[in-house]
Design a protein around this motif. Structure first.
Motif, PDB file in Angstrom:
ATOM      1  N   GLN A   1      32.731  37.835  37.210  1.00  0.00           N
ATOM      2  CA  GLN A   1      31.773  36.757  36.979  1.00  0.00           C
ATOM      3  C   GLN A   1      32.115  35.937  35.737  1.00  0.00           C
ATOM      4  OE1 GLN A   1      27.668  37.943  36.908  1.00  0.00           O
ATOM      5  NE2 GLN A   1      26.963  35.841  36.888  1.00  0.00           N
ATOM      6  N   TYR A   2      32.643  36.575  34.683  1.00  0.00           N
ATOM      7  CA  TYR A   2      32.936  35.869  33.433  1.00  0.00           C
ATOM      8  C   TYR A   2      34.355  36.169  32.961  1.00  0.00           C
ATOM      9  CZ  TYR A   2      27.869  35.497  33.055  1.00  0.00           C
ATOM     10  OH  TYR A   2      26.549  35.231  33.294  1.00  0.00           O
ATOM     11  N   ILE A   3      35.028  35.136  32.473  1.00  0.00           N
ATOM     12  CA  ILE A   3      36.354  35.281  31.878  1.00  0.00           C
ATOM     13  C   ILE A   3      36.372  34.446  30.604  1.00  0.00           C
ATOM     14  CG2 ILE A   3      38.838  34.917  32.146  1.00  0.00           C
ATOM     15  CD1 ILE A   3      38.295  34.781  35.187  1.00  0.00           C
TER      16      ILE A   3
ATOM     17  N   VAL B   1      38.111  29.137  26.348  1.00  0.00           N
ATOM     18  CA  VAL B   1      37.152  28.645  27.335  1.00  0.00           C
ATOM     19  C   VAL B   1      36.461  29.836  27.981  1.00  0.00           C
ATOM     20  CG1 VAL B   1      38.387  26.510  27.860  1.00  0.00           C
ATOM     21  CG2 VAL B   1      38.823  28.545  29.229  1.00  0.00           C
ATOM     22  N   LEU B   2      35.246  29.588  28.431  1.00  0.00           N
ATOM     23  CA  LEU B   2      34.500  30.538  29.240  1.00  0.00           C
ATOM     24  C   LEU B   2      34.558  30.025  30.673  1.00  0.00           C
ATOM     25  CD1 LEU B   2      32.502  32.879  29.723  1.00  0.00           C
ATOM     26  CD2 LEU B   2      30.675  31.234  29.238  1.00  0.00           C
ATOM     27  N   ALA B   3      35.032  30.858  31.565  1.00  0.00           N
ATOM     28  CA  ALA B   3      35.031  30.534  32.993  1.00  0.00           C
ATOM     29  C   ALA B   3      34.004  31.463  33.636  1.00  0.00           C
ATOM     30  CB  ALA B   3      36.409  30.749  33.585  1.00  0.00           C
ATOM     31  N   TYR B   4      33.119  30.910  34.467  1.00  0.00           N
ATOM     32  CA  TYR B   4      32.059  31.735  35.030  1.00  0.00           C
ATOM     33  C   TYR B   4      31.668  31.236  36.410  1.00  0.00           C
ATOM     34  CZ  TYR B   4      29.081  27.845  33.640  1.00  0.00           C
ATOM     35  OH  TYR B   4      28.530  26.591  33.504  1.00  0.00           O
ATOM     36  N   HIS B   5      31.185  32.166  37.198  1.00  0.00           N
ATOM     37  CA  HIS B   5      30.594  31.813  38.475  1.00  0.00           C
ATOM     38  C   HIS B   5      29.117  31.586  38.244  1.00  0.00           C
ATOM     39  CE1 HIS B   5      34.104  33.882  40.504  1.00  0.00           C
ATOM     40  NE2 HIS B   5      34.107  32.664  40.964  1.00  0.00           N
ATOM     41  N   HIS B   6      28.585  30.512  38.790  1.00  0.00           N
ATOM     42  CA  HIS B   6      27.185  30.156  38.551  1.00  0.00           C
ATOM     43  C   HIS B   6      26.232  31.245  39.025  1.00  0.00           C
ATOM     44  CE1 HIS B   6      23.881  27.539  37.643  1.00  0.00           C
ATOM     45  NE2 HIS B   6      23.427  27.655  38.873  1.00  0.00           N
ATOM     46  N   SER B   7      26.564  31.882  40.133  1.00  0.00           N
ATOM     47  CA  SER B   7      25.729  32.988  40.627  1.00  0.00           C
ATOM     48  C   SER B   7      26.636  34.100  41.108  1.00  0.00           C
ATOM     49  CB  SER B   7      24.814  32.511  41.758  1.00  0.00           C
ATOM     50  OG  SER B   7      25.603  32.067  42.845  1.00  0.00           O
ATOM     51  N   THR B   8      26.127  35.309  41.125  1.00  0.00           N
ATOM     52  CA  THR B   8      26.916  36.434  41.605  1.00  0.00           C
ATOM     53  C   THR B   8      26.921  36.457  43.117  1.00  0.00           C
ATOM     54  OG1 THR B   8      25.011  37.895  41.487  1.00  0.00           O
ATOM     55  CG2 THR B   8      26.467  37.822  39.557  1.00  0.00           C
ATOM     56  N   LYS B   9      27.969  37.035  43.679  1.00  0.00           N
ATOM     57  CA  LYS B   9      28.091  37.112  45.156  1.00  0.00           C
ATOM     58  C   LYS B   9      27.529  38.404  45.658  1.00  0.00           C
ATOM     59  CE  LYS B   9      32.081  34.140  45.293  1.00  0.00           C
ATOM     60  NZ  LYS B   9      33.436  33.958  45.662  1.00  0.00           N
TER      61      LYS B   9
END
Length: 66
Positions: free
Chosen positions: A25-27, A58-66
């Motif tokens: 979810q977060y990098i 940078v923070l890379a993230y998915h807006h919502s979890t799958k």
């Protein structure tokens, strides 16, 4: 969460970690080389990108979890 500090090898590490990234979810990654390619790879994996202040991180993230 994954944090990558690889002194220029960030793109290669991310490219070789596609299955893991699909479950992440977060990098947090420091961008030093291959910046455009790295951002494109993350965006293609549907990550949103947010710069962390006036740094190379940078923070890379998915807006919502799958």
């Amino acid at each position: 969460m994954i944090k990558i500090y690889a002194e220029g090898s960030e793109y290669q590490i991310l490219k070789g970690s596609l299955r893991t990234l699909q479950k992440t979810q977060y990098i947090i990654v420091e961008l030093t080389l291959n910046i455009r390619e790295t951002l494109k790879l993350l965006r293609n994996l549907e990550f949103k990108i947010q710069r962390l202040g006036k740094t190379n991180y940078v923070l890379a993230y998915h807006h919502s979890t799958k």
